[in-house]
Each structure stands twice: as C-alpha cells, then as structure tokens.
Design a protein around this motif. Sequence first.
Motif, short mmCIF file in Angstrom:
data_model
loop_
_atom_site.label_atom_id
_atom_site.label_comp_id
_atom_site.label_asym_id
_atom_site.label_seq_id
_atom_site.Cartn_x
_atom_site.Cartn_y
_atom_site.Cartn_z
N PRO A 77 84.26 39.51 -111.69
CA PRO A 77 84.75 40.76 -111.66
C PRO A 77 85.91 41.23 -111.22
O PRO A 77 86.43 40.54 -110.44
CB PRO A 77 83.51 41.63 -110.52
N GLU A 108 74.28 46.22 -111.54
CA GLU A 108 73.65 45.92 -110.15
C GLU A 108 74.32 46.64 -109.09
O GLU A 108 74.16 46.48 -107.90
CB GLU A 108 73.71 44.50 -109.85
N ASP A 109 75.12 47.69 -109.66
CA ASP A 109 75.99 48.34 -108.52
C ASP A 109 75.25 49.85 -108.15
O ASP A 109 74.55 50.21 -108.95
CB ASP A 109 77.35 48.91 -109.18
N ASN A 162 76.72 46.15 -104.50
CA ASN A 162 76.43 45.08 -105.57
C ASN A 162 75.48 44.15 -105.16
O ASN A 162 75.75 43.23 -104.36
CB ASN A 162 77.73 44.48 -106.07
N THR A 172 76.46 42.35 -114.02
CA THR A 172 78.00 41.99 -113.27
C THR A 172 78.36 40.68 -113.86
O THR A 172 77.71 39.68 -113.69
CB THR A 172 77.70 41.98 -111.91
N TYR A 219 78.84 48.06 -112.85
CA TYR A 219 77.92 47.20 -113.71
C TYR A 219 76.51 47.56 -113.09
O TYR A 219 76.24 48.45 -112.30
CB TYR A 219 77.94 45.83 -113.04
N ARG A 224 76.22 40.23 -106.28
CA ARG A 224 77.26 39.67 -105.29
C ARG A 224 76.59 39.73 -103.80
O ARG A 224 77.48 39.25 -103.06
CB ARG A 224 78.44 39.94 -105.86
N ARG A 283 87.78 45.51 -107.00
CA ARG A 283 87.47 46.93 -106.97
C ARG A 283 87.53 47.41 -105.74
O ARG A 283 87.70 48.92 -105.71
CB ARG A 283 85.88 47.02 -107.64
#
Length: 376
Positions: free
Chosen positions: A354, A260-261, A192, A350, A258, A195, A357
């Motif tokens: 969050p 940015e993933d 991500n 994101t 999300y 983050r 995960r």
Amino acid sequence: MNYATHYDVGDRKRDDGINEDSVAVSVFEQGHREGFLGYERDSASADDGDDGDEGDESGDATDRTATGDGAGNRSAAVVTLADGAGGHDAGDAASYIATTAVCERLAGTAVSAARSDPAGFGVAVEDSLPPTPRAGDIESAVAEAIVAAHREVLEYAAESGQQAHATVVAGVVVGGRLHYGWVGDSRAYLVNAARDEILPLTTDHAVVQRLREADQIDDVEALVHPRSNEITRAVGGSGREDPETATVDVETATVPLYREDVVLVTSDGLVDAQTEAAKLYEWYVEAGRDDEMAAVIRDRAVTDEEIRDAVLSARSLDAAAEGLVDLANERGGKDNLSTVLLRDGTLPATPDDPPPRAAGAEPALEDRETVLGESG
C-alpha cells in the motif's frame, strides 16, 4: 459501513468533573440494483463457536470480509470529535458547538461526493450530476467547516463572556478515501488488520510535539512529559477576535482506505491517561534515560502499539471502543476520553504494497493535484 463510539469522563474526574469531549457521526448509506451485499465471516472465524450476534450490530474490527465488490451498496460518513480545553470557562460548550457545526456542514459534502459517482450502480445520469470532487476539494471543505466552527465558538465566547477553546478532528469518508483535518492534539489513526499495524494520521499541535521535532526530548519522555496538556492551536478563544473574519490554521490530508482498516479518532485522554506522568518523567531523566526506566514508562503509559493490539483483538468495534476507554482508566484515567471507530467492509482488500499513509507521508499518486511548475 460500521462505526462505534464510546466516551467517559475519566476515573480521576468521575466524582466532580465534567466531560468536555464531544463526538458527532453522520452516515449515508445507499443501496440500489442488486441490494445490500452485506458481510460474512471468513472460514477461519466461522468455526470459532461465536455466534457473532454482537458483531452483527457493530461490525467486527478484524475478521469480516465483503461478500461482493460493493457494487450493490455504498456508504459515506462524516466523523467529528472535539475536546474542550480544560481550565477554561466553557470547554464543554466549545466542543459541542464544534462537533455539531462541523458535522452539519460536511454531511452535504459527503452525500454530494457519493451521489456524483453513479457508475457503480449502472445508472447513466452523470450528465445531470455535479462532477466528482477532487481530494483537495473535500479537504478544503473540511478546513472551511472547522474554520466556520471556530467562528461560532468565538461568537459564543463573546456573547457569554467566557473563554471557550477546543481541539477538533474531522473527516469525510467517501469513495474509499478518508479526507480529514485537525486542530490541536486530538488524534486520528488507521489500524490495519492485514498488516498488523497502526498508523498515526495526525501530528499534535502541542508543545510536546514541538519539543520532539526539535530533538529536545525523546519518544519516551513524550509519553509522560509535564507539558503534555499544553496545545499550540485550538478553535475558539476569548471572544476578542471578530467572529466574522477570524480564522484558524487547519492541517488536512487524504488517505486511501481498505477493507481491513479501522479508522480511530480519539481525544488525548487515551494517550495522556497516566496520573503519575510527572513523577515518571522525573525518574526517567534522573536515571539518565536508560532502557530499564524506559521500559517501565512504556509499561505504564498507553502506547500506539497497545492501541493497535486493543483494536485488533476486539471482537467488534463496540468492544474495541469500550476497551480503549477501559485501558485509559486502568492507567490512571487522567482526563476525559472519547473514541470513534469506523470500518467499511465493502472496500477492496489491503494491497501487498500500500502507499505510505502515516502523517507526513507523500499523498497517493491519484490524490496529487496538478500544479503549474516553473518553465525552464
């Protein structure tokens, strides 16, 4: 939705080895009403002087943002990767059968899940469509597809008289979630950009993982352990099981995705690239597992942090996939290596906080199934 793949036999096997890895990707793209909303670079990257032509082909891993809320277009995908177990007669056949069989079975699942939710297009046809499947339903479909592949590989093994084993990771990306399952030590990660983190989504079905969980080895030893090639679970076998009834234990999970993933699926050739692993392990143990030798091992092995940095620094998904293969080969290229990277830039950004995960985390609240508790 953008994706990229790259695969390589590995430097050590380049002259006389074969690639026993296999990948399969099926993408469903649908546009309606408003037309494709597309992607555009944000203001920071627009001034960097890069015309972005290559990124337009493969999707940028770090700096693309959606131009709208995604209502005019949506995607669903199936991603499958298998690594034939080395040392057995037909690992390459096992991985080929596994990826094609799983992808064939799950492609319809992905499309059906996508079309069951027409609200985003403003089309009032809900009554004539099947209900939107729950996370557990799609996870079950993933597990069933892998079990079906297991049986096909066993049938091949019985007919050919060869042993055929493979690891498998398979996932369905639909509705802003990844529903996935795995058998063996091939891996799935989330990287991500918002983050600056990498999250392992799978835990290896392998001897080294068992030793870590039992606190018999530490994380540094796990990077170079002599038994890193030993898995405890795989699809296929010797063919002595009944292909009609045989099964395999598939671990499954669901995570939200999300904007940015980047979803990364890889065979173990990425993290098990070091050809001097046994020597490094011996030095580490003889040095009393001290910090200095630990630093040497982290520098020579491929760590999760390096994988994160390679993905986030790449100008595109294609470049990231190629860069990961190069990284593994630079560290020794011990084994075959395959990677699949996937990103959907139309998803929501994101959130600041969050849900957990990483592998082993509790599922997101919306993905928890209703169960009947004990009356009290």
